[in-house]
Motif scaffolding. Structure first.
Motif, PDB file in Angstrom:
ATOM      1  N   THR A 103      36.653  37.689   9.695  1.00 26.38           N
ATOM      2  CA  THR A 103      36.481  37.365   8.267  1.00 26.38           C
ATOM      3  C   THR A 103      36.595  38.622   7.401  1.00 26.38           C
ATOM      4  N   THR A 104      37.316  38.506   6.296  1.00 31.49           N
ATOM      5  CA  THR A 104      37.465  39.633   5.366  1.00 31.49           C
ATOM      6  C   THR A 104      36.761  39.304   4.036  1.00 31.49           C
ATOM      7  N   GLY A 105      36.675  40.304   3.172  1.00 35.15           N
ATOM      8  CA  GLY A 105      36.088  40.085   1.846  1.00 35.15           C
ATOM      9  C   GLY A 105      34.578  40.164   1.830  1.00 35.15           C
ATOM     10  N   SER A 126      36.759  43.456  12.677  1.00 32.44           N
ATOM     11  CA  SER A 126      37.918  44.210  12.185  1.00 32.44           C
ATOM     12  C   SER A 126      38.651  43.394  11.141  1.00 32.44           C
ATOM     13  N   GLY A 127      39.174  44.072  10.131  1.00 31.62           N
ATOM     14  CA  GLY A 127      40.003  43.414   9.118  1.00 31.62           C
ATOM     15  C   GLY A 127      41.327  42.962   9.681  1.00 31.62           C
ATOM     16  N   ASN A 128      41.667  43.417  10.873  1.00 33.56           N
ATOM     17  CA  ASN A 128      42.904  42.964  11.524  1.00 33.56           C
ATOM     18  C   ASN A 128      42.754  43.128  13.029  1.00 33.56           C
ATOM     19  N   MET A 129      42.936  42.027  13.752  1.00 32.66           N
ATOM     20  CA  MET A 129      42.710  42.021  15.202  1.00 32.66           C
ATOM     21  C   MET A 129      43.989  42.288  15.994  1.00 32.66           C
ATOM     22  N   MET A 159      51.150  41.924   1.117  1.00 35.28           N
ATOM     23  CA  MET A 159      51.487  40.570   0.644  1.00 35.28           C
ATOM     24  C   MET A 159      50.984  39.542   1.639  1.00 35.28           C
ATOM     25  N   HIS A 160      50.382  38.480   1.100  1.00 35.20           N
ATOM     26  CA  HIS A 160      49.890  37.358   1.905  1.00 35.20           C
ATOM     27  C   HIS A 160      50.233  36.030   1.231  1.00 35.20           C
ATOM     28  N   HIS A 161      50.042  34.971   1.996  1.00 34.34           N
ATOM     29  CA  HIS A 161      50.224  33.577   1.551  1.00 34.34           C
ATOM     30  C   HIS A 161      49.372  33.255   0.316  1.00 34.34           C
ATOM     31  N   LYS A 162      49.758  32.187  -0.364  1.00 33.06           N
ATOM     32  CA  LYS A 162      49.131  31.865  -1.658  1.00 33.06           C
ATOM     33  C   LYS A 162      47.708  31.325  -1.543  1.00 33.06           C
ATOM     34  N   VAL A 165      42.083  34.256  -0.425  1.00 32.03           N
ATOM     35  CA  VAL A 165      41.126  34.301  -1.540  1.00 32.03           C
ATOM     36  C   VAL A 165      40.581  35.699  -1.831  1.00 32.03           C
ATOM     37  N   ASP A 166      40.802  36.680  -0.960  1.00 32.79           N
ATOM     38  CA  ASP A 166      40.243  38.019  -1.195  1.00 32.79           C
ATOM     39  C   ASP A 166      41.361  39.047  -1.364  1.00 32.79           C
ATOM     40  N   ALA A 167      41.075  40.079  -2.157  1.00 28.22           N
ATOM     41  CA  ALA A 167      42.042  41.167  -2.378  1.00 28.22           C
ATOM     42  C   ALA A 167      41.293  42.453  -2.731  1.00 28.22           C
ATOM     43  N   GLY A 170      41.696  42.686   3.998  1.00 31.55           N
ATOM     44  CA  GLY A 170      40.879  43.492   4.908  1.00 31.55           C
ATOM     45  C   GLY A 170      41.716  44.567   5.583  1.00 31.55           C
ATOM     46  N   THR A 171      42.958  44.229   5.884  1.00 28.53           N
ATOM     47  CA  THR A 171      43.844  45.206   6.536  1.00 28.53           C
ATOM     48  C   THR A 171      44.171  46.363   5.599  1.00 28.53           C
ATOM     49  N   ALA A 172      44.460  46.041   4.329  1.00 28.90           N
ATOM     50  CA  ALA A 172      44.774  47.104   3.365  1.00 28.90           C
ATOM     51  C   ALA A 172      43.586  48.057   3.248  1.00 28.90           C
ATOM     52  N   VAL A 217      53.474  33.669   3.533  1.00 29.11           N
ATOM     53  CA  VAL A 217      53.512  34.984   4.206  1.00 29.11           C
ATOM     54  C   VAL A 217      52.245  35.197   5.056  1.00 29.11           C
ATOM     55  N   VAL A 218      52.418  35.474   6.331  1.00 26.49           N
ATOM     56  CA  VAL A 218      51.269  35.635   7.251  1.00 26.49           C
ATOM     57  C   VAL A 218      50.551  36.955   6.964  1.00 26.49           C
ATOM     58  N   GLY A 219      51.309  38.038   6.749  1.00 22.81           N
ATOM     59  CA  GLY A 219      50.665  39.330   6.445  1.00 22.81           C
ATOM     60  C   GLY A 219      51.670  40.465   6.500  1.00 22.81           C
ATOM     61  N   GLU A 220      51.862  41.142   5.377  1.00 22.95           N
ATOM     62  CA  GLU A 220      52.785  42.289   5.293  1.00 22.95           C
ATOM     63  C   GLU A 220      51.999  43.469   4.744  1.00 22.95           C
ATOM     64  N   HIS A 221      52.065  44.600   5.417  1.00 18.67           N
ATOM     65  CA  HIS A 221      51.349  45.786   4.936  1.00 18.67           C
ATOM     66  C   HIS A 221      52.243  47.014   5.031  1.00 18.67           C
ATOM     67  N   SER A 222      52.262  47.804   3.952  1.00 15.66           N
ATOM     68  CA  SER A 222      52.985  49.086   3.980  1.00 15.66           C
ATOM     69  C   SER A 222      52.088  50.169   3.422  1.00 15.66           C
ATOM     70  N   ASP A 240      53.244  35.584  12.904  1.00 12.33           N
ATOM     71  CA  ASP A 240      52.583  34.486  13.628  1.00 12.33           C
ATOM     72  C   ASP A 240      51.104  34.825  13.784  1.00 12.33           C
ATOM     73  N   ARG A 241      50.224  33.882  13.407  1.00 16.28           N
ATOM     74  CA  ARG A 241      48.768  34.150  13.480  1.00 16.28           C
ATOM     75  C   ARG A 241      48.263  34.311  14.916  1.00 16.28           C
ATOM     76  N   SER A 242      49.075  33.968  15.895  1.00 17.38           N
ATOM     77  CA  SER A 242      48.600  34.089  17.281  1.00 17.38           C
ATOM     78  C   SER A 242      48.293  35.555  17.634  1.00 17.38           C
ATOM     79  N   ILE A 243      48.901  36.526  16.932  1.00 22.41           N
ATOM     80  CA  ILE A 243      48.595  37.947  17.234  1.00 22.41           C
ATOM     81  C   ILE A 243      47.126  38.252  16.946  1.00 22.41           C
ATOM     82  N   PHE A 244      46.586  37.646  15.888  1.00 20.91           N
ATOM     83  CA  PHE A 244      45.177  37.879  15.550  1.00 20.91           C
ATOM     84  C   PHE A 244      44.273  37.160  16.553  1.00 20.91           C
ATOM     85  N   ALA A 245      44.677  35.949  16.933  1.00 20.53           N
ATOM     86  CA  ALA A 245      43.853  35.143  17.844  1.00 20.53           C
ATOM     87  C   ALA A 245      43.798  35.781  19.238  1.00 20.53           C
TER      88      ALA A 245
HETATM   89  O1  LIG Z   1      43.900  35.926   5.152  1.00 14.93           O
HETATM   90  C1  LIG Z   1      44.821  36.170   5.979  1.00 14.93           C
HETATM   91  O2  LIG Z   1      45.703  35.351   6.232  1.00 14.93           O
HETATM   92  C2  LIG Z   1      44.798  37.463   6.664  1.00 14.93           C
HETATM   93  N1  LIG Z   1      43.766  38.221   6.492  1.00 14.93           N
HETATM   94  C3  LIG Z   1      43.515  39.488   7.068  1.00 14.93           C
HETATM   95  C4  LIG Z   1      43.396  40.530   5.996  1.00 14.93           C
HETATM   96  O3  LIG Z   1      42.722  40.274   4.979  1.00 14.93           O
HETATM   97  O4  LIG Z   1      43.951  41.620   6.141  1.00 14.93           O
HETATM   98  C5  LIG Z   1      44.475  39.826   8.189  1.00 14.93           C
HETATM   99  C6  LIG Z   1      45.848  39.272   8.065  1.00 14.93           C
HETATM  100  O5  LIG Z   1      46.616  40.129   7.289  1.00 14.93           O
HETATM  101  C7  LIG Z   1      45.887  37.833   7.583  1.00 14.93           C
END
Ligand SMILES: O=C(O)C1=N[C@H](C(=O)O)C[C@H](O)C1
Ligand SMILES: NC(=O)C1=CN([C@@H]2O[C@H](COP(=O)(O)OP(=O)(O)OC[C@H]3O[C@@H](n4cnc5c(N)ncnc54)[C@H](OP(=O)(O)O)[C@@H]3O)[C@@H](O)[C@H]2O)C=CC1
Length: 272
Positions: A103-105, A126-129, A159-162, A165-167, A170-172, A217-222, A240-245
């Motif tokens: 959980t993040t936020g 962790s903000g990213n597993m 960038m994440h899916h619409k 709810v938090d920004a 957690g990964t950033a 978008v599942v999760g993009e970080h730069s 794919d969310r399976s990487i986190f699971a």
């Molecule tokens: O909410 C998500 O979907 C994700 N949340 C995590 C985050 O806040 O970084 C990890 C991942 O990027 C997907």
């Protein structure tokens, strides 16, 4: 299935990560789905967890009684909300089990409660597993240490899916923390999380964040290190969310052999 399989509970079972976790736990060796939990009043309570997750029936009915589920289990996989996670941390501590938190936020107050629960539970948070992001964190720390603040500015873009709810994500924030560590500074004293209007020039040593939301978008970080006439960009794409699971299950199995305490994925992956 074997007698030694670790018995895991998935909370937030009907969520995007909850359903992914059910599928991954069902398919991974060494673990078994003991229970799946949703809130009281949820329309999913009583339904088969496997059917909900698209596996077909697996004879695990979704329950709204987390403590009953935890006392007979060895670990809980928790990708819910800050309020949910604080509640589950107390219950996992009562049951003395492993609590894997994605959980993040969470606020500073939430973090303090989770750390208090870690006196009795083995908490891995962790903000990213994913393995990829945790390795990226190590590289970002090295880059931030090598490229000094006087000449290199650090900006973190996500960038994440619409539905998120938090920004910032957690990964950033995790990447910001390791960048700050590489620079030998506190992120809280140097982060710039919003820019709007006449902001003035960029302060030296700032770590800036930019957030995009849209689509699926599942999760993009730069992490961009911007110098005079050149840029270094270190990035990760999750498709794919399976990487986190899978990371969460790996963390639970690792936590089985640890003392009560608060751990991160860096501990699990031996990257600390
Ligand atoms: O909410 C998500 O979907 C994700 N949340 C995590 C985050 O806040 O970084 C990890 C991942 O990027 C997907
Ligand atoms: N660390 C990592 O690697 C990753 C972290 N995440 C994080 O995981 C979390 C969940 O993400 P996602 O699956 O997309 O979200 P969803 O909204 O799809 O799922 C959340 C689930 O948790 C349940 N829930 C929320 N609050 C409570 C509560 N107080 N008590 C009981 N159940 C609750 C929700 O139920 P209801 O609908 O009834 O509220 C829902 O079933 C987010 O914080 C996200 O950032 C996501 C991916 C990877």
């Amino acid at each position: 299935m074997s007698e030694t399989d670790m018995k895991l509970v998935v909370v937030g079972a009907a969520g995007r990560m909850g359903q992914t976790l059910i599928r991954i736990v069902h398919g991974m060796a060494g673990v078994r789905l003991h229970a799946a939990v949703e809130r009281p009043g949820s329309p999913f309570v009583g339904r088969d967890a496997g059917e909900l997750a698209g596996l077909g029936p697996i004879d695990v009915a979704i329950t709204d009684k987390p403590l009953e589920a935890f006392v007979e289990a060895e670990g809980v996989l928790d990708f819910t909300s800050p309020a949910g996670t604080v509640e589950f941390a107390g219950l996992a501590a009562q049951a003395r089990i492993v609590h894997v938190i994605g959980t993040t936020g969470c606020s500073a107050d939430d973090e303090a409660k989770i750390r208090a629960a870690a006196r009795h539970a083995r908490v891995i948070k962790s903000g990213n597993m994913s393995l990829g992001v945790n390795l990226l964190g190590v590289l970002v720390q090295q880059a931030a240490r090598a490229l000094k603040a006087a000449d290199w500015d650090i900006e973190i873009l996500e960038m994440h899916h619409k539905h998120k709810v938090d920004a910032p994500s957690g990964t950033a924030l995790l990447l910001g923390e390791v960048a700050a560590k590489g620079r030998g500074i506190e992120l809280a004293d140097h982060s710039v999380r919003v820019r709007d209007g006449h902001t003035g020039a960029r302060p030296e040593g700032a770590i800036g964040f930019a957030t995009l939301r849209g689509g699926s978008v599942v999760g993009e970080h730069s992490v961009i290190l911007a110098g005079e006439g050149e840029q270094v960009t270190l990035s990760h794409s999750a498709t794919d969310r399976s990487i986190f699971a899978r990371g969460a299950v790996t963390a639970a199995l690792w936590g089985r052999n640890q003392k009560p305490g608060f751990y991160s994925m860096l501990d699990v992956l031996g990257l600390n």
